[in-house]
Each structure stands twice: as structure tokens, then as C-alpha cells.
Design an enzyme around this catalytic site. Structure first.
Site, PDB file in Angstrom:
ATOM      1  CB  VAL A 187      -0.756   0.267   1.272  1.00 47.52           C
ATOM      2  CG1 VAL A 187      -2.042  -0.957   1.295  1.00 47.52           C
ATOM      3  CG2 VAL A 187      -0.377   0.091   2.363  1.00 47.52           C
ATOM      4  CE  LYS A 188       2.771   1.649   4.764  1.00 46.46           C
ATOM      5  NZ  LYS A 188       3.665   1.099   5.676  1.00 46.46           N
TER       6      LYS A 188
END
Ligand SMILES: *Cc1c(COP(=O)(O)O)cnc(C)c1O
Length: 393
Positions: A187-188
Site C-alpha cells: 500500500v505504500k
């Protein structure tokens, strides 16, 4: 069923896939030449002298604290508005994680609160500011407080790859800190599956990080200590290595590093699209009576890892749980970042700690992270905006 529109999502293209396949066909599987390549690319992108790749962002925080000498009896201060890893890294080393409240506008560590805590606690060894949602903290102020108290600064930039400080320079250049850590969780900003990185300009810390990443075994030209075993005449024995301190196996694989280097090439593209999407959200809820963007400054400096909306759920006669369920029915998966660290049972062994960090707590009551990622289409975003508007009517 259609895949739900989640709050965050990785983006992988054919170039990413080819770079990993290439390593599988011809390369090393564990740490080999792709790791230093990835490290050099990240160091160059953020403007740091050194970068050390590790197996995840939590490992990066752990060995950064260890390299800084954090140990039992020390206090390490971080933000209550973060993922638990920012505090756990101190606990791993027997130190005491402590918190200082956030500024309600930036949602980052408030330098005034940090100064207040440092003034009454003589054992602060390290400060871990977290660039929440990708918006850089007030680093000059935090650095000044750290210097005054002899504390080390480790920036948790898990959200902030590609973000810039107020002076226009890039997060991770360690101009205001001893070390900066990144995460490459899917998700980064960019992903390696699992992965992390520490950047530093300090040669001694760099060597220490290299050792800590790999069992504490000597690296580069570390002077050998086992004189009785190391040499045959003047020469170092062909098989010889030595463990000089207690380290870990936190290495990244070449498969992951190849993916990371390929992903990094798209970072500017990712940043640009995130900015576009955030601006569209901002204009959708400009001057709205019950809904407002959580960070006053989502301007050009943030990496925009997250887009958080503040919703006074009680004022619209609902609960956040019911609201999120309704969104889920429309195929939208929102999330909350973050449950304040001191609310987790591990950090509240003596019961309820409500009231200790009111800004983080008030923010938490109203926070909702909306979908924000490179692959989010305008149509999908419009559905999110319409759904929220429907629910807050
Ligand atoms: C994701 C994250 C971490 C931990 O990173 P992992 O790679 O998942 O171990 C640490 N701090 C913050 C603020 C994060 O968001």
C-alpha cells in the site's frame, strides 16, 4: 464480484514483472547485485549518502534504533498517530516507547509537545517523527529539540517516499536526522512485496546497519577482532568472517530489489497521479458543512500516501462503523489511520489511557481514509465522492 475499491493498492506493470523474471532466470535469489543497485537508486532519488535495504519497514526501524544505541533504560518518543511499528521498534530493544501529541492541523508530532516531554524526561535517546500520510513533519524544529537533549532523530518515512521538506529538499536526505526509514509494503508509495530501507549520511551508522542487517557479521573493511583465528601469516583466512555484535537476518532478496528499482522509476508518475486525485477530493469537499480534508496542507510537499477525510459522524446521526459498512456495500473499502498507539492493549496494560493525547484522540474519532492510489480511475473516484455525499446528506 468486482474487486472492491480499497483505500490503497499497488500498481505493477509488465516492466516490473520482466525485471523479476530476469532475476529468476539469470540472477541470485537472495541478496546479490540487485540489492546494492536498488540501494544506490533510492539514495540518489532522496539525496542521501548511504542506503541499506532490509526485509520490511519494521526491520528498518528496529535496526535504526539499534544502530542509534537505543537500549534498556532509554525512552524513545514517537507520535500517537502512527502504525504500531513506530513504537514497537523501541520496545524490541528493551527501551520505553513514549508519545507526544500531534498538531491537529498537520496530524504530525507537535514540536511544542515534543519539547515539553523532552524537558521532563532525561532519558530520551531517540525521537521518531512520522511523516503522516506523506506530509513531512516540521523537521528543523524537531532537530533543534533533539540536539538540545542529545537525542538521535530517526524519521519514519514509511508514507513519505518522494515528499519534500519546506526547504524543497527530499525526505530521506537526512539533513535533519541521523537516519530515515522507508517501507515498501504494497500500500505504500512503491512496493517490493515486503521491504524497507534506511538512509543515512553517517558512515559509522551505515557500517553498523550493514552488520545489524546480517547477523552482526563484519562488513566492508571492519577491523577483525579475532586475531587468533583470522589470519594465516599476514593473510586473512579464506573462510573467515566474524560476528561482532548481535544482529538479525533482515536481508532483502534480489527478486524484491529488482522489483523495487523498477517501481522507483515510476515514483514521479505515482506522485503526480496521487496529487491529481487528492486535488479532486479537495475540491469536492471544499467548504462542506460536515466533511473536511483532515490535513490542512496537502499541498505540493506531501507524497500523499493517504487521503483522510474528517467526518463528524455523530453530527450526521450515524457511527463510523455503520458508515463504513454502507460504503462497503457500494464496493468501497475505507480504513482508519490510526487507532492511537496508546489505545492498543499492549500499550495500555493498566487499562484505559483515554485523554492522554487529546488531539490524536479527537482526530481518530473522525478519521476515514479514502481510496487513493495510482490505478484509481476518475470514474471510481467519482463513485467514492458520490457515495460519501449520499451518506452525509
Ligand atoms: C507501514 C508502516 C511501517 C512498517 O512497515 P512494514 O514494511 O509494513 O514493516 C512503519 N511505520 C509506518 C508509519 C507505516 O505506515
Amino acid at each position: 464480484m468486482k474487486t472492491p475499491i480499497s483505500y490503497g493498492r499497488h500498481f505493477i506493470d509488465e516492466e516490473d514483472i520482466a525485471s523479476v523474471v530476469e532475476v529468476m532466470r539469470h540472477g541470485w535469489l537472495t541478496q546479490g547485485p540487485k540489492v546494492p543497485e536498488f540501494e544506490a537508486a533510492v539514495a540518489a532519488r532522496v539525496g542521501a549518502r548511504h542506503a541499506v535495504a532490509v526485509s520490511n519497514g519494521t526491520a528498518a526501524l528496529h535496526i535504526a534504533c539499534a544502530a542509534a544505541g537505543v537500549s534498556a533504560g532509554d525512552t524513545v518518543i514517537t507520535s500517537p498517530n502512527t502504525f504500531v511499528a513506530s513504537a514497537n521498534c523501541a520496545a524490541y530493544l528493551g527501551a520505553t516507547p513514549a508519545l507526544a501529541d500531534i498538531d491537529p492541523e498537520t496530524l504530525n508530532l507537535d514540536p511544542a509537545e515534543l519539547a515539553r516531554h523532552c524537558a521532563k524526561n532525561q532519558s530520551v535517546r531517540a525521537i521518531i517523527p512520522v511523516h503522516f500520510a506523506g506530509l513531512p513533519c516540521d523537521m528543523p524544529a524537531i532537530q533543534a529539540i533533539a540536539r538540545k537533549h542529545g537525542a538521535c532523530v530517526i524519521e519514519d518515512a514509511a508514507h513519505a517516499l518522494g515528499a519534500t521538506y519546506e526547504d524543497g529538499s527530499t525526505v530521506g536526505n537526512c539533513r535533519y536526522s541521523d537516519m530515515t526509514t522507508f517501507s515498501f509494503h504494497p500500500v505504500k508509495m512503491i512496493t517490493t512485496g515486503e521491504g524497507g530501507m534506511i538512509t543515512t549520511n553517517n558512515d559509522a551508522l551505515y557500517r553498523k546497519l550493514l552488520r545489524l542487517r546480517s547477523h552482526g557479521i563484519n562488513k566492508l573493511d571492519d577491523p577483525l577482532q579475532g586475531k587468533d583465528h583470522a589470519f594465516t601469516g599476514p593473510e586473512i583466512n579464506a573462510w573467515y568472517y566474524e560476528m561482532q555484535e548481535l544482529g538479525f537476518n533482515y536481508r532483502l532478496t534480489d527478486l524484491q530489489a529488482a522489483l523495487g528499482t523498477s517501481q522507483l522509476r515510476k515514483l514521479d508518475l505515482f506522485l503526480e497521479r496521487r496529487r491529481e486525485l487528492a486535488n479532486r477530493y479537495n475540491s469536492a469537499w471544499k467548504d462542506h458543512p460536515v466533511v473536511r480534508p483532515a490535513q490542512s496542507d496537502t499541498g505540493s510537499r506531501s507524497a500523499l500516501h493517504l487521503y483522510v477525510l474528517r467526518i463528524a459522524f455523530d453530527r450526521i446521526g450515524t457511527t463510523r462503523h455503520a458508515f463504513m459498512k454502507r460504503l462497503r456495500e457500494k464496493g468501497i473499502v475505507a480504513q482508519v489511520h490510526y487507532i492511537p498507539v496508546h489505545f492498543h492493549p499492549y500499550y495500555a496494560p493498566n487499562g484505559n489511557r483515554k485523554g492522554e493525547f487529546p488531539h490524536a484522540e479527537n482526530y481518530y474519532e473522525e478519521a476515514l481514509s479514502l481510496p487513493l492510489y495510482y490505478g484509481l480511475s476518475n470514474d471510481e473516484q467519482n463513485l467514492v465522492i458520490e457515495s460519501i455525499n449520499d451518506l452525509v446528506k
